[in-house]
Every structure is written in structure tokens, then in C-alpha cells.
Design an enzyme around this catalytic site. Structure first.
Site, PDB file in Angstrom:
ATOM      1  N   LYS A 132      -2.121   0.463  -3.407  1.00  0.00           N
ATOM      2  CA  LYS A 132      -2.928   1.551  -2.842  1.00  0.00           C
ATOM      3  C   LYS A 132      -2.616   2.822  -3.610  1.00  0.00           C
ATOM      4  O   LYS A 132      -1.569   2.964  -4.251  1.00  0.00           O
ATOM      5  CB  LYS A 132      -2.636   1.749  -1.352  1.00  0.00           C
ATOM      6  CG  LYS A 132      -1.208   2.185  -1.002  1.00  0.00           C
ATOM      7  CD  LYS A 132      -0.949   3.676  -1.124  1.00  0.00           C
ATOM      8  CE  LYS A 132       0.502   4.032  -0.807  1.00  0.00           C
ATOM      9  NZ  LYS A 132       0.847   5.444  -1.144  1.00  0.00           N
ATOM     10  N   ASP A 134       3.416   2.724   6.367  1.00  0.00           N
ATOM     11  CA  ASP A 134       2.187   2.397   5.650  1.00  0.00           C
ATOM     12  C   ASP A 134       1.691   0.979   5.900  1.00  0.00           C
ATOM     13  O   ASP A 134       0.568   0.642   5.512  1.00  0.00           O
ATOM     14  CB  ASP A 134       2.382   2.579   4.139  1.00  0.00           C
ATOM     15  CG  ASP A 134       2.470   4.041   3.732  1.00  0.00           C
ATOM     16  OD1 ASP A 134       2.188   4.911   4.582  1.00  0.00           O
ATOM     17  OD2 ASP A 134       2.819   4.308   2.568  1.00  0.00           O
TER      18      ASP A 134
END
Length: 313
Positions: free
Chosen positions: A27, A152
Site C-alpha cells: 500500500k 493498518d
């Protein structure tokens, strides 16, 4: 570093009898703003996560004896402390599942790069094992489990590009442009503690609605502080800026430049100094992991051995 991207064809080729290879996508933080610091020391932020069609692979083979076997071992890290192993054990404990798994990680993403490698690995273990063990937990329940492993992890569990607020727990799914990126990892690792303790770190950036943020120039409040502490990051970012708009992702160490097409990104990649590891990838608003789960579901590819009668939602 290996330079290939996830694709529909590549994902579908991962079916290997009773063993599957699941993607653990990287990401990037397209922007990151720190809006305040709470009394408990945590920082509130506004950030935009987008997945990349590039990352690690996690091979999974179901066991009937309930054991979780993870390879390869990482030096100075017990398997019991590895996020992948912990994710599998938490899923067993939550559901009462009596199945186990052989898990093998093909590590491609740079460690300590700020591209979510460890969190992505943990999320892939949760989502893939939930599918393979047929434990049938909802994504929201898997995200709650994932939050025990890292802030996350829920983003990777949900598998959609997301605008995060608060300390990262408030998610709004969105669809930013899916551009091409060249990502570089400088020869250094970032101490997040040093960055967030720095008195020069912005802590009062005004909160703005997502619609406004999406139409203004993307920035990262951590960038100047990181560059002040780490000359290697400053040098890598300076090199990228010769080719395209570039920024830090998260607190680093990775930096990325954005391009309108793959050809332009690959052209810059070919000029990359040898001292940098890096890769070219496209942003994607749906995680390659979820694309593969959807593909398997459509193909009715069921790798659960016996039905798991001890699971519960």
C-alpha cells in the site's frame, strides 16, 4: 528486487492442487496529514490508503492436525511472534477451527519501507484462512481480529482503498485515480518514534472533508521531518523528483513518484541507481487479495478439507 505485478492471469495461475499462493499487496499513503495529538500521546490524522498490484506471496496448504507451520523462519524473530502465525492462531481461537495450515511467505517487499508488508501479510493470513477453513467470519469481525495485530491490518482486511481518520480506525472507502508508481527503498530504516517525537512535526493541520482533500495537492506532513533526519531518503526523493511528482509514503523509508502510464514509470525505473531497490506498480482500489478470493469463489475452488464443524461466526 523482483519486478513484476499482480494480474488477473497471474492470480488465476496460483491454483496448485491443494496449495494456493495468495497475494499480500503493498500500500501507499497518497497523502498524510496530522491534525492533532491526543492526551494519550497518539496522533490523529487524515490519510488516504491505496493498494498496489505488487507485493509478497503467502502459500497456504491445509492441515488436518490443527498445527500452524510457518516458513521460512526470520532471524531473531520467533515464529510465535510473527504476525502471520499470530493471525492464524487468533482465527483458530476465535472460531474453534480444528484445521491447521502450512504457511510459506515469499518475501518481496522491502522490510521497514512503510508499504505495509507485515500488516498485509497478517491480513492475507486472516482473509485467506477464513476462506480456506470455511470459518465464515465477516470482514468486520476479521478486521477486529486484525486490529490486535496492527493499526493498518484492518485496511488490508477490508481490501478497499480508504480514507482513514482518527488514529486510523475510522475508514471511508473511496476510489482515487489508479495511477502508475515507481517506488524506491533507500538504504535506511526509519524510527517512527523519532519522527513522532520531533518538535518540528506538524500536529495541527486543519481537518478537511475528503472531497476537498481529493482535489488539492497531496502532501505528507511527516516528509520534511524524515528528510531532516535521513539524508538517504532526501537523496532518493530528489532523484525521483527529476521524473515526476514524488512523496514519502507513511513515515518511510519508501518514496514514490506517480506517472500517468506504465511506460513512463518503467522508463524512469530503467534509470534507477543500483543502490536502490524498487518496483513499478499500478494503484488499485480493490486489493489483489480480494480479487483472488472472488476469482476462487466464482470458480468454486474449495480447498477446505473436511467441513469445519467446530467453526463459529
Amino acid at each position: 528486487m523482483k519486478n513484476y505485478q499482480f494480474s488477473t492471469a497471474l492470480l488465476s495461475s496460483q491454483i496448485q492442487g491443494k496449495k494456493l499462493r495468495f497475494p499480500c499487496p503493498a500500500k501507499i499513503n497518497l497523502f498524510l496529514y496530522i491534525t492533532s495529538q491526543r492526551s494519550d500521546g497518539y496522533h490523529e490524522l487524515q490519510t488516504l490508503f491505496q493498494f498496489l498490484n505488487f507485493g509478497d506471496w503467502l502459500s497456504i496448504e491445509i492441515r488436518t492436525d490443527g498445527k500452524i507451520i510457518l516458513t521460512p523462519e526470520i532471524p531473531h524473530l520467533k515464529n510465535e511472534d510473527n504476525l502471520i502465525y499470530r493471525a492464524a492462531k487468533l482465527l483458530q481461537q476465535k472460531t474453534g477451527c480444528t484445521l491447521g495450515a502450512n504457511l510459506h511467505l515469499d518475501k518481496i517487499l522491502p522490510i521497514g519501507g512503510g508499504v505495509g508488508g507485515g500488516s498485509s501479510n497478517a491480513a492475507t493470513a486472516l482473509v485467506a484462512l477464513n476462506y480456506l477453513w470455511n470459518t465464515q467470519l465477516s470482514l468486520s469481525t476479521l478486521a477486529e481480529i486484525g486490529l490486535q495485530l496492527g493499526a493498518d491490518v484492518p485496511v488490508f482486511v477490508y481490501g478497499k482503498a480508504a480514507f482513514a481518520e482518527g488514529v486510523g480506525e475510522k475508514l471511508t472507502f473511496c476510489q482515487p485515480p489508479q495511477k502508475w508508481f515507481l517506488v524506491l527503498k533507500p538504504e535506511t530504516s526509519i524510527s517512527t518514534a523519532i519522527i513522532f517525537k520531533d518538535s518540528n512535526l506538524p500536529r495541527n493541520t486543519s481537518k478537511r472533508p475528503l472531497a476537498e482533500l481529493l482535489t488539492t495537492k497531496y502532501e505528507n506532513d511527516c516528509e520534511k521531518v524524515v528528510l531532516n533526519h535521513y539524508s538517504e531518503v532526501e537523496e532518493a526523493l530528489g532523484w525521483l523528483l527529476q521524473y515526476a511528482p514524488a512523496r514519502l509514503t507513511g513515515t518511510g523509508a519508501c518514496v514514490f513518484a506517480e506517472f500517468a502510464n506504465e511506460q513512463a514509470a518503467q522508463s524512469a525505473f530503467l534509470d534507477k541507481p543500483e543502490k536502490y531497490v524498487g518496483f513499478v506498480a499500478q494503484g488499485t482500489n480493490i486489493s489483489p487479495l480480494h480479487q483472488m478470493i472472488e476469482y476462487l469463489s466464482q470458480q468454486k475452488q474449495t480447498l477446505c478439507l473436511p467441513n469445519n464443524t467446530n467453526s463459529r461466526g
